[in-house]
Design a protein around this motif. Structure first.
Motif, PDB file in Angstrom:
ATOM      1  N   ARG A 212       6.013   1.928   0.605  1.00  0.00           N
ATOM      2  CA  ARG A 212       4.728   1.222   0.667  1.00  0.00           C
ATOM      3  C   ARG A 212       4.659   0.293   1.872  1.00  0.00           C
ATOM      4  O   ARG A 212       5.651  -0.356   2.231  1.00  0.00           O
ATOM      5  N   LEU A 213       3.491   0.250   2.470  1.00  0.00           N
ATOM      6  CA  LEU A 213       3.248  -0.625   3.609  1.00  0.00           C
ATOM      7  C   LEU A 213       3.202  -2.070   3.138  1.00  0.00           C
ATOM      8  O   LEU A 213       2.454  -2.416   2.231  1.00  0.00           O
ATOM      9  N   VAL A 214       4.004  -2.919   3.794  1.00  0.00           N
ATOM     10  CA  VAL A 214       4.099  -4.330   3.432  1.00  0.00           C
ATOM     11  C   VAL A 214       3.429  -5.220   4.471  1.00  0.00           C
ATOM     12  O   VAL A 214       2.714  -6.161   4.137  1.00  0.00           O
ATOM     13  N   GLY A 215       3.680  -4.919   5.745  1.00  0.00           N
ATOM     14  CA  GLY A 215       3.118  -5.775   6.773  1.00  0.00           C
ATOM     15  C   GLY A 215       3.149  -5.144   8.140  1.00  0.00           C
ATOM     16  O   GLY A 215       4.032  -4.347   8.449  1.00  0.00           O
TER      17      GLY A 215
ATOM     18  N   LEU B  51       0.821  -1.208   0.000  1.00  0.00           N
ATOM     19  CA  LEU B  51       0.000   0.000   0.000  1.00  0.00           C
ATOM     20  C   LEU B  51       0.858   1.263   0.000  1.00  0.00           C
ATOM     21  O   LEU B  51       1.699   1.462   0.887  1.00  0.00           O
ATOM     22  N   PRO B  52       0.656   2.167  -0.976  1.00  0.00           N
ATOM     23  CA  PRO B  52       1.433   3.419  -1.036  1.00  0.00           C
ATOM     24  C   PRO B  52       1.020   4.389   0.066  1.00  0.00           C
ATOM     25  O   PRO B  52      -0.113   4.336   0.556  1.00  0.00           O
ATOM     26  N   ASN B  53       1.932   5.279   0.423  1.00  0.00           N
ATOM     27  CA  ASN B  53       1.687   6.236   1.510  1.00  0.00           C
ATOM     28  C   ASN B  53       2.138   7.622   1.080  1.00  0.00           C
ATOM     29  O   ASN B  53       3.338   7.932   1.097  1.00  0.00           O
ATOM     30  N   GLU B  54       1.196   8.429   0.684  1.00  0.00           N
ATOM     31  CA  GLU B  54       1.520   9.773   0.204  1.00  0.00           C
ATOM     32  C   GLU B  54       2.206  10.577   1.306  1.00  0.00           C
ATOM     33  O   GLU B  54       1.749  10.615   2.446  1.00  0.00           O
ATOM     34  N   GLY B  55       3.312  11.208   0.962  1.00  0.00           N
ATOM     35  CA  GLY B  55       4.034  12.048   1.909  1.00  0.00           C
ATOM     36  C   GLY B  55       5.090  11.330   2.720  1.00  0.00           C
ATOM     37  O   GLY B  55       5.927  11.973   3.359  1.00  0.00           O
ATOM     38  N   LEU B  56       5.080  10.000   2.721  1.00  0.00           N
ATOM     39  CA  LEU B  56       6.071   9.247   3.482  1.00  0.00           C
ATOM     40  C   LEU B  56       7.348   9.098   2.650  1.00  0.00           C
ATOM     41  O   LEU B  56       7.277   8.778   1.463  1.00  0.00           O
TER      42      LEU B  56
END
Length: 749
Positions: free
Chosen positions: A171-174, A92-97
């Motif tokens: 991106r969030l993986v887990g 999951l992508p994370n805008e600004g991170l």
């Protein structure tokens, strides 16, 4: 908290004696792969590390909490249930991170301080330093290719340039459920023994050509120059450990006068104001699941330093820290007075510090309450963010106003996503009451005092007025305003009027007085630190933390918090089950974890006693910003993940306590157990390099592989090629041969 580029000169021999088996070059190198290449600053506020050749990144659960929360809904509550991507397309992508990866650092003290001495007027000194540091950073950025800055060290006596590559596609993986990642909650925060699985996993992506890039489906996993192998062997007391990361801020050269201000004003006020805010938020969070999710990250962040301030005040009292500082200051004064030239330079330093703090103390509370009470109220913080728009409207600059309004829209969306008006309204009433009662009346703006008078000191009625008439607490009204903003509308908005009046009053009437004293304090502190180092020429000093990359080394170590009590150096899953309380959200244990425990299904992650170790402690020196830092053994392998400090050493930002200071770490075996056995994320396990030092000859295989003729020749070719490229060679050939192994490289422009 040592600068890694200075390890070879200052610390390497001592580190070897304590168990380091790496060379200094393997820790920090500009030209070759080294440990520093595996370490990132995560989002500008935490630390992370690469644990696979495919950009897989490890950090704390509480560091990833905001990203986890941003993807959570009542339908997909990743905070409660956890999240695991079984393939890269699910990440999951994370805008600004973003993450920053250190390219190199340089000592630029000579360039910054050229021609500047103790006789240079402070204002001129500050201007010259600002001009030179900005110029050096701009030049090093290579037209924006790198993120660069120059930071001062030892209170302005030294300066270093830092050059980073910034990657914006993270991106969030887990992540495990919060019942694991936050197990123990606020009750266990800053405490040992701990049983928390405080980790989350992300992946860094880059453009196909290897350059940093914003999120795109075309991006590919980042290939780190180095990633950390993970060791699942046993740990024993005395085993070497080092922590690599980005500690936020320490103030260990602070004098007794500064410590008194920290204890009596900053910490005392923070405890008082945050206690009420947390309680009011919690009332609303307990009523509704959606509100709980909205405020989960804000609550955790606010609570962290609320509890820290309590512990720090208790620790300073227990350690008699202020009394110890007074002894040091007496020694300094005697040293300064013993020589005429020293007295001329350093003789008035401590009295100047005392005078500066006397003035600062008079106005400091207004500054503390501005941050904790005024901007600590959500509606007033949102109103404060309207200032650029208001200034553009006031100046009649339509283009600037349009841009300011456009810039606010994503912030408005983010604000209302996690906003609950009734909770904020209660906080406003409570904190504004404290501001009115505690800040000297001659330091409060007339507008605010008249408003309080208008409502007869009834802050609930004042809150009714503000929250019924301000656009900043209503998403639709605020968006309508931004579509057609006007100066008059803002000047009639009660939330904007309050925050604007308080800030303008602070800027015009309080800040100049504080700034004058701070300038005097800065010079005196600089001379004090310079004098201390001169007074103790044989002592090797490290600079205060300032969010730049540092290395701390020490050992796995237990401790005794009080007479008759000894804390073991590790905890196990047994302790998780002992603490379980299904009626307390802080101590809920997931059903699957209980099943694995009951079956003792620990796989290869049990220690030699058959226990599953959850957390362990070392005496490494950490502070805020170190969260997510890798704990690394003498071979350069990850053995744990730093996530907290202990209650008995909350003085750590102000003074290091060798007897009590402990770094609390999640064990690498619990980490892998949760990924493998609990989450079933075998895809992630397969990416990692896992070493079992309990097995005969373990670790030697990886080392042997690195020393094969092929690997040795390849490393030699790469090193020579890097050197040629740095020297500007556009075309060259390199050929290496050893026995029947040959490596060729040809570069053409």
């Amino acid at each position: 908290m040592w600068l890694p580029m200075l390890i070879k000169r200052l610390n390497y021999t001592d580190m070897q004696k304590q168990g380091l088996q790496l060379t200094a070059e393997e820790i920090y190198s500009v030209n070759n792969s080294s440990l520093k290449d595996a370490i990132v600053q995560f989002g500008g506020f935490c630390t992370g590390e690469f644990i696979s050749p495919e950009g897989l990144l490890l950090t704390n659960h509480h560091c990833g909490y905001g990203a986890i929360q941003s993807h959570s809904t009542t339908e997909h509550d990743y905070l409660t249930d956890g999240f695991w991507a079984t393939s890269k397309d699910q990440e999951l992508p994370n805008e600004g991170l973003f993450v920053d990866i250190l390219h190199h650092m340089d000592d630029v003290t000579g360039k910054v301080l050229e021609g500047i001495d103790n006789n240079t007027p402070e204002e001129q000194r500050a201007q010259l330093i600002a001009q030179r540091t900005q110029a050096l950073a701009k030049e090093a950025s290579e037209n924006g290719k790198y993120v660069t800055y120059v930071r001062d060290f030892f209170n302005g006596n030294e300066f270093y340039l830092f050059v980073y590559n910034r990657y914006n596609d993270v991106r969030l993986v887990g992540t495990p459920p919060s019942s694991i990642g936050k197990f123990g909650g606020d009750t266990d925060n800053w405490m040992w023994p701990r049983h928390t699985g405080d980790f989350s996993m992300f992946r860094v992506y880059m453009a196909p050509d290897g350059s940093p890039a914003t999120y795109s489906k075309e991006n590919v996993p980042y290939k780190p120059a180095h990633h950390l192998p993970i060791n699942i062997g046993d740990k024993e007391p005395g085993d070497f450990s080092m922590v690599f990361g980005f500690p936020g801020r320490t103030k260990r050269f602070m004098t007794s006068h500064g410590l008194k201000l920290e204890v009596n004003q900053l910490n005392k006020s923070r405890i008082k104001l945050r206690n009420d805010k947390l309680n009011l938020w919690k009332e609303e969070m307990d009523k509704d699941a959606a509100t709980r999710i909205k405020y989960a990250s804000k609550y955790a962040s606010t609570s962290n330093y609320y509890k820290y301030s309590i512990g720090q005040n208790e620790g300073i009292k227990r350690m008699r820290t202020i009394e110890g500082k007074l002894v040091d200051e007496d020694k300094f004064q005697n040293w300064a007075n013993a020589d005429a030239s020293r007295k001329a330079t350093y003789g008035n330093v401590l009295s100047d510090i005392a005078d500066a703090y006397a003035t600062i103390e008079k106005y400091n509370l207004g500054s503390v309450y501005l941050n904790e009470a005024v901007l600590g109220t959500e509606s007033l913080l949102m109103a404060y963010r309207m200032a650029p728009l208001y200034n553009a409207l006031k100046a009649g600059n339509k283009e600037a106003a349009q841009k300011a309004a456009q810039d606010l829209k994503p912030r408005v969306d983010a604000f209302f996503k996690d906003y609950y008006k009734p909770a904020d309204k209660k906080v406003f009433a409570a904190l504004m009451k404290y501001y009115y009662e505690d800040i000297a009346k001659d330091q409060q703006p007339e507008y605010f005092k008249n408003l309080v008078k208008k409502y007869n000191g009834n802050f609930n009625k004042l809150a009714d007025y503000v929250y019924s008439n301000s656009v900043v607490v209503d998403e639709q009204k605020l968006n309508n305003f931004l579509a057609n903003p006007s100066q008059k509308a803002l000047e009639n908005d009660p939330a904007f009027q309050i925050v604007n009046a308080i800030i303008e009053n602070y800027r015009n009437n309080i800040a100049p007085k504080v700034a004058e004293s701070n300038a005097k304090l800065d010079k005196a502190n600089r001379l004090y630190v310079a004098g201390l180092r001169l007074m103790n020429p044989d002592k090797v000093y490290y600079p205060d933390a300032n969010s730049t990359i540092r290395l701390s080394y020490g050992a796995v170590k237990d401790y005794s918090p009080q007479d008759g009590v000894l804390y073991n150096y590790y905890t196990t899953l047994d302790g998780v089950m002992s603490k379980e309380d299904p009626n307390n959200e802080e101590f809920v244990v997931p059903a699957k974890l209980k099943q694995l425990y009951q079956a003792k299904d620990y796989g290869r992650y049990a220690n030699s006693k058959g226990e599953l170790v959850t957390d362990f402690i070392t005496n490494n020196d950490i502070t805020g910003g170190n969260s997510g830092s890798p704990v690394i053994n003498g071979k350069g392998e990850l053995i744990g993940l730093a996530f907290d400090g202990n209650w008995e050493a909350m003085t750590g930002d102000l003074v290091y306590d060798p007897d009590y200071k402990r770094c609390i770490n999640m064990d690498s075996r619990y980490l892998l157990f949760l990924i493998d056995k609990f989450a079933g994320a075998q895809n992630l396990i397969n990416e990692m390099t896992i070493v079992d030092s309990n097995s005969p000859g373990a670790g030697d295989a990886a080392k042997a592989e690195a020393k094969t003729p092929q690997a040795e020749l390849l490393n030699a070719v790469v090193n020579e090629a890097q050197q040629n490229l740095q020297n500007g060679k556009e075309e060259f050939k390199i050929e290496k041969k050893k026995g029947d192994v040959k490596v060729k490289l040809q570069i053409k422009d």
